[in-house]
Write a protein that holds these residues in place. Structure first.
Motif, PDB file in Angstrom:
ATOM      1  N   CYS A  57       0.829  -1.211   0.000  1.00  0.00           N
ATOM      2  CA  CYS A  57       0.000   0.000   0.000  1.00  0.00           C
ATOM      3  C   CYS A  57       0.864   1.261   0.000  1.00  0.00           C
ATOM      4  N   ALA A  58       1.951   1.260   0.767  1.00  0.00           N
ATOM      5  CA  ALA A  58       2.834   2.427   0.800  1.00  0.00           C
ATOM      6  C   ALA A  58       3.504   2.646  -0.552  1.00  0.00           C
ATOM      7  N   VAL A  59       3.966   1.559  -1.184  1.00  0.00           N
ATOM      8  CA  VAL A  59       4.600   1.682  -2.495  1.00  0.00           C
ATOM      9  C   VAL A  59       3.604   2.168  -3.540  1.00  0.00           C
ATOM     10  N   VAL A  60       2.405   1.617  -3.546  1.00  0.00           N
ATOM     11  CA  VAL A  60       1.383   2.046  -4.507  1.00  0.00           C
ATOM     12  C   VAL A  60       1.033   3.521  -4.294  1.00  0.00           C
ATOM     13  N   ALA A  61       0.863   3.946  -3.048  1.00  0.00           N
ATOM     14  CA  ALA A  61       0.553   5.349  -2.767  1.00  0.00           C
ATOM     15  C   ALA A  61       1.694   6.259  -3.210  1.00  0.00           C
ATOM     16  N   GLY A  62       2.931   5.834  -2.977  1.00  0.00           N
ATOM     17  CA  GLY A  62       4.083   6.622  -3.420  1.00  0.00           C
ATOM     18  C   GLY A  62       4.155   6.731  -4.928  1.00  0.00           C
ATOM     19  N   LEU A  63       3.906   5.630  -5.639  1.00  0.00           N
ATOM     20  CA  LEU A  63       3.935   5.666  -7.102  1.00  0.00           C
ATOM     21  C   LEU A  63       2.812   6.528  -7.669  1.00  0.00           C
ATOM     22  N   ILE A  64       1.652   6.443  -7.072  1.00  0.00           N
ATOM     23  CA  ILE A  64       0.535   7.275  -7.536  1.00  0.00           C
ATOM     24  C   ILE A  64       0.859   8.754  -7.335  1.00  0.00           C
ATOM     25  N   SER A  65       1.384   9.101  -6.171  1.00  0.00           N
ATOM     26  CA  SER A  65       1.693  10.512  -5.928  1.00  0.00           C
ATOM     27  C   SER A  65       2.850  10.999  -6.793  1.00  0.00           C
ATOM     28  N   LYS A  66       3.752  10.104  -7.167  1.00  0.00           N
ATOM     29  CA  LYS A  66       4.912  10.508  -7.990  1.00  0.00           C
ATOM     30  C   LYS A  66       4.544  10.637  -9.459  1.00  0.00           C
ATOM     31  N   PHE A  67       3.772   9.690 -10.007  1.00  0.00           N
ATOM     32  CA  PHE A  67       3.559   9.648 -11.449  1.00  0.00           C
ATOM     33  C   PHE A  67       2.161  10.067 -11.909  1.00  0.00           C
ATOM     34  N   VAL A  68       1.168   9.983 -11.056  1.00  0.00           N
ATOM     35  CA  VAL A  68      -0.201  10.255 -11.486  1.00  0.00           C
ATOM     36  C   VAL A  68      -0.664  11.652 -11.076  1.00  0.00           C
ATOM     37  N   MET A  69      -0.388  12.027  -9.850  1.00  0.00           N
ATOM     38  CA  MET A  69      -0.909  13.292  -9.330  1.00  0.00           C
ATOM     39  C   MET A  69      -0.033  14.458  -9.762  1.00  0.00           C
ATOM     40  N   THR A  70      -0.676  15.550 -10.132  1.00  0.00           N
ATOM     41  CA  THR A  70       0.038  16.769 -10.494  1.00  0.00           C
ATOM     42  C   THR A  70       0.253  17.582  -9.222  1.00  0.00           C
TER      43      THR A  70
END
Length: 100
Positions: free
Chosen positions: A33-46
């Motif tokens: 969950c931490a890795v997925v949240a980090g990847l989403i915040s790094k690559f998906v969210m502006t």
């Protein structure tokens, strides 16, 4: 009349041992969950940046006390400075200095 109430006994020690046996699932789920949240915040969210400021301007007539006219003058000066800061020359200079 028949009484159908059954007593349920919960042993906290057994629950704790059960959790210890499944600790790898808890740890693995937390890491995923931490890795997925980090990847989403790094690559998906502006990224969105905001800033704010508060400006108090007091033009004292007398150095010892502040009068209501000092506060009113300060309020009017603050509104004037707000217009100046948001004006085109100032914002263009900020944009050019920050490469926005």
């Amino acid at each position: 009349m028949q009484n159908n109430n059954k007593d349920i006994e919960i042993n906290i020690g057994e629950l704790f041992i059960l959790l210890l046996h499944k600790i790898w699932i808890i740890v693995l789920t937390s890491i995923v969950c931490a890795v997925v949240a980090g990847l989403i915040s790094k690559f998906v969210m502006t990224p969105v940046y905001t800033s704010s400021t508060k400006l108090y301007i007091i033009n004292r007539q007398n150095k010892d006390i502040i009068t209501s006219s000092d506060l009113q003058t300060g309020s009017q000066l603050t509104q004037d400075f707000k217009v100046l800061v948001l004006s085109s020359p100032v914002t263009e200079q900020v944009i050019s200095k920050l490469n926005l």
